[in-house]
Structures are given as C-alpha cells and as structure tokens.
Design an enzyme around this catalytic site. Structure first.
Site, short mmCIF file in Angstrom:
data_model
loop_
_atom_site.label_atom_id
_atom_site.label_comp_id
_atom_site.label_asym_id
_atom_site.label_seq_id
_atom_site.Cartn_x
_atom_site.Cartn_y
_atom_site.Cartn_z
N ARG A 11 0.85 -1.20 0.00
CA ARG A 11 0.00 0.00 0.00
C ARG A 11 0.87 1.24 0.00
NH1 ARG A 11 -2.66 0.34 5.04
NH2 ARG A 11 -1.60 -1.43 5.98
N ASP A 59 6.49 -10.62 8.53
CA ASP A 59 6.27 -9.57 9.52
C ASP A 59 7.63 -8.97 9.87
OD1 ASP A 59 5.89 -8.05 11.78
OD2 ASP A 59 4.81 -9.58 12.91
N VAL A 60 7.87 -7.73 9.45
CA VAL A 60 9.20 -7.12 9.63
C VAL A 60 9.58 -6.97 11.10
CG1 VAL A 60 9.12 -5.85 7.43
CG2 VAL A 60 8.36 -4.72 9.54
N ASN A 89 10.73 0.24 4.17
CA ASN A 89 9.61 1.19 4.13
C ASN A 89 8.49 0.85 5.11
OD1 ASN A 89 7.51 3.05 2.63
ND2 ASN A 89 6.64 0.97 2.53
N SER A 141 11.01 9.89 8.54
CA SER A 141 9.86 10.79 8.67
C SER A 141 10.31 12.14 9.21
CB SER A 141 8.84 10.19 9.64
OG SER A 141 7.84 11.13 9.95
N TYR A 154 7.22 6.92 17.70
CA TYR A 154 7.48 6.98 16.26
C TYR A 154 8.69 7.89 15.96
CZ TYR A 154 6.06 7.70 11.31
OH TYR A 154 6.00 7.77 9.93
N ALA A 156 11.17 8.54 17.97
CA ALA A 156 12.38 7.84 18.44
C ALA A 156 12.81 6.79 17.42
CB ALA A 156 12.12 7.20 19.80
N ALA A 157 11.84 6.04 16.91
CA ALA A 157 12.17 4.98 15.94
C ALA A 157 12.78 5.59 14.67
CB ALA A 157 10.92 4.18 15.60
N LYS A 158 12.16 6.64 14.16
CA LYS A 158 12.64 7.23 12.90
C LYS A 158 13.97 7.94 13.10
CE LYS A 158 9.14 6.01 10.23
NZ LYS A 158 9.32 4.98 9.20
P1 NAP Z 1 0.56 2.71 4.95
O1 NAP Z 1 -0.19 3.21 3.78
O2 NAP Z 1 -0.12 2.61 6.28
O3 NAP Z 1 1.22 1.31 4.57
C1 NAP Z 1 2.01 0.65 5.52
C2 NAP Z 1 2.70 -0.51 4.85
O4 NAP Z 1 3.57 -1.13 5.81
C3 NAP Z 1 1.73 -1.58 4.37
O5 NAP Z 1 2.24 -2.12 3.18
C4 NAP Z 1 1.78 -2.60 5.50
O6 NAP Z 1 1.48 -3.94 5.12
C5 NAP Z 1 3.25 -2.51 5.89
N1 NAP Z 1 3.50 -3.01 7.23
C6 NAP Z 1 3.09 -2.51 8.41
N2 NAP Z 1 3.51 -3.29 9.42
C7 NAP Z 1 4.21 -4.31 8.86
C8 NAP Z 1 4.88 -5.45 9.36
N3 NAP Z 1 4.92 -5.70 10.68
N4 NAP Z 1 5.48 -6.28 8.49
C9 NAP Z 1 5.45 -6.05 7.15
N5 NAP Z 1 4.82 -4.99 6.61
C10 NAP Z 1 4.21 -4.13 7.46
O7 NAP Z 1 1.84 3.63 5.24
P2 NAP Z 1 2.62 4.69 4.32
O8 NAP Z 1 2.06 6.02 4.61
O9 NAP Z 1 2.73 4.20 2.93
O10 NAP Z 1 4.05 4.65 5.06
C11 NAP Z 1 5.17 3.99 4.50
C12 NAP Z 1 6.39 4.47 5.27
O11 NAP Z 1 6.50 5.88 5.16
C13 NAP Z 1 6.35 4.17 6.76
O12 NAP Z 1 7.62 3.82 7.23
C14 NAP Z 1 5.91 5.49 7.36
O13 NAP Z 1 6.34 5.60 8.70
C15 NAP Z 1 6.61 6.45 6.44
N6 NAP Z 1 6.03 7.79 6.43
C16 NAP Z 1 4.77 8.00 5.98
C17 NAP Z 1 4.27 9.31 5.98
C18 NAP Z 1 2.89 9.66 5.48
O14 NAP Z 1 2.49 10.83 5.60
N7 NAP Z 1 2.13 8.73 4.92
C19 NAP Z 1 5.05 10.35 6.46
C20 NAP Z 1 6.33 10.08 6.92
C21 NAP Z 1 6.82 8.82 6.89
P3 NAP Z 1 -0.05 -4.51 5.16
O15 NAP Z 1 -0.73 -3.91 3.97
O16 NAP Z 1 0.09 -5.98 5.08
O17 NAP Z 1 -0.63 -4.05 6.46
#
Ligand code: NAP
Length: 243
Positions: A11, A59-60, A89, A141, A154, A156-158
C-alpha cells in the site's frame, strides 16, 4: 535477475516505490504483513506495465519470521542473483502522549519501524558487499527529524533509523554500497487518512499533502547509478514544512 525488496509494498508509499523500481527494470519482491489483496494490486499494476514482481510476505517486526523467509528466498535464488536494492519502508504509527503511552504502543512502533531495519538489512548486506553494489534506502519521517508531540515512540524509531543510516553509510562506502534515508512529510496514504488535509495544509509551503509517487521519485533516484556519490544523506520530501 536484478532484485529489489520493498518492505510494506502492499500500500501507500511502498506500492509507489515498488512500481517505480519495477519501471527501472528490477524484479520487485513486494513484502507485506497481512494485506494480501492490496499486495496483489501492487503486483498487478507492475505486471500490467510490463514489469515483473512477486509477493514475499513476512512480519518485519518478527526477527524469526524475517530470518526464515529471507534466508529461504536467498537459498532458492543463489544462482540467479542477489537483492541489490533494499527499501526499508514498512511502518506503523500508534500515537499517544507519552504520559498515557502503553508499553505495547511503544514496543510495537519500535519493533516495526526500528528493529526491522536490523533484522532485514543484516541479512542482505553481505551479498551487496561481495558483489560491490548495493542500495539501502530507509523511509524515515519528518517526525524523526523534528520530533512530533504525541509521537515519542514513532519519532524515536525514525530518529534511530537516521542514525543507523549515517553509521552504516560510513561502514559501507568503500564497498560501493550506499545507504540513505528519504524523509516524507504529510503524504496521502492510509497512514494519514485520519488527518484533515485542510487543517494542516496552511503549515505546508507547497500548500498540500504529497503523493506517494513524489516520495517514490526520490527513492528511485537514490537507487539509480546517478546517485553513486550520495550516501549517509536524508532527503526530505515534505513540501517545505521543515528545511
Ligand atoms: P501505509 O499506507 O499505512 O502502509 C504501511 C505498509 O507497511 C503496508 O504495506 C503494511 O502492510 C506494511 N507493514 C506494516 N507493518 C508491517 C509489518 N509488521 N510487516 C510487514 N509490513 C508491514 O503507510 P505509508 O504512509 O505508505 O508509510 C510507508 C512508510 O513511510 C512508513 O515507514 C511510514 O512511517 C513512512 N512515512 C509516511 C508518511 C505519510 O504521511 N504517509 C510520512 C512520513 C513517513 P499490510 O498492507 O500488510 O498491512
């Protein structure tokens, strides 16, 4: 075969990154945790554009699961190639003020967003060193750069991943393996669907949330040969909200 692994490729940003790397000719391993139907949509989008990919669920946040799936994939493909590009990611957020934060909210965000980097990268880096080419791109992030209230876990992790990016870049520079981070601001995905764009866009100089493809473009550049002299960097893709 030129292989790229994108964690959380089912996604959002991970899907856009998977499609973009497939467009560069990589056979993309689309990782996901639970959402197979969404991962299938990523796979279909790649195949309908003439690219190639496969699903690789694990599961990461689970060290044993990562080890078992990744080692088994490597064993099955040792004659055909290695994973040249790794995009860490996959991520989750579980926001709460620290005073109310449950231990499980802290631990799950650290496990998924930070410890996963160690579990996965450690297994792939040796092949990159031996083959003298690798690209490790970590999605961090704005929260990890600036800190956000309600997101101590979050942030702290990033921030931890940013430190790991810089340290590993210094370890691997001479081996022609680059390690960089891409740091999105507010991007339109499931992760931000509870946030009102109208409420936040006044804070963003560009005046809108970003698209996943705008993050993927930065990842694709860092994965390319053109980015060979860039390592240990954090590239912000945030519409100017923090500079
Ligand atoms: P998202 O739409 O919620 O998608 C999250 C993705 O991570 C999904 O593919 C999900 O898989 C996967 N995932 C979650 N937990 C997992 C696990 N334990 N093992 C394997 N896969 C896992 O998130 P996104 O917005 O695209 O975010 C992607 C990255 O960008 C993340 O690291 C997020 O912190 C970072 N980010 C996002 C934003 C933002 O505004 N969106 C901003 C800053 C940083 P499933 O589909 O199977 O659940």
């Amino acid at each position: 075969m030129e292989y790229a692994l994108v964690t959380g490729g089912s996604r959002g940003i991970g899907r856009a990154v998977s499609i973009s790397l497939a467009g560069m000719g990589y056979h993309v391993l689309i990782n996901y945790n639970v959402n197979k139907s969404e991962a299938m949509h990523t796979l279909e989008a790649i195949e309908s554009a003439g690219g190639s990919a496969e699903l690789l669920p694990f599961d990461v946040s689970n060290a044993e699961n990562v080890q078992q799936v990744v080692e088994s994939w490597k064993e099955d493909h040792k004659e055909s190639g290695y994973i040249k590009v790794l995009v860490n990611n996959a991520g989750i957020r579980k926001d709460n003020l620290l005073v109310w934060m449950e231990a499980s909210e802290w631990a799950s965000v650290i496990d998924t967003n930070l410890n996963s980097f160690y579990y996965i990268t450690r297994l792939l880096v040796q092949d990159m060193i031996v083959n003298k080419f690798g690209r490790i791109i970590n999605i961090v992030s704005l929260s990890g750069e600036d800190g956000m209230p309600g997101q101590t876990n979050y942030s702290a992790a990033k921030a931890g991943i940013i430190g790991a990016t810089k340290a590993l870049a210094r370890e691997l520079g001479r081996k022609k393996v680059t390690v960089n981070a891409v740091s999105p601001g507010f991007i339109k995905t499931d992760m931000t669907k509870d946030l009102e764009e109208k409420q936040y866009k006044a804070l963003i100089p560009v005046g809108r949330f970003g698209e996943p493809e705008e993050v993927a473009a930065a990842v694709a550049f860092l994965a390319s040969e053109n980015a060979s002299y860039i390592t240990g960097e954090v590239i912000s893709v945030n519409g100017g909200i923090s500079t």
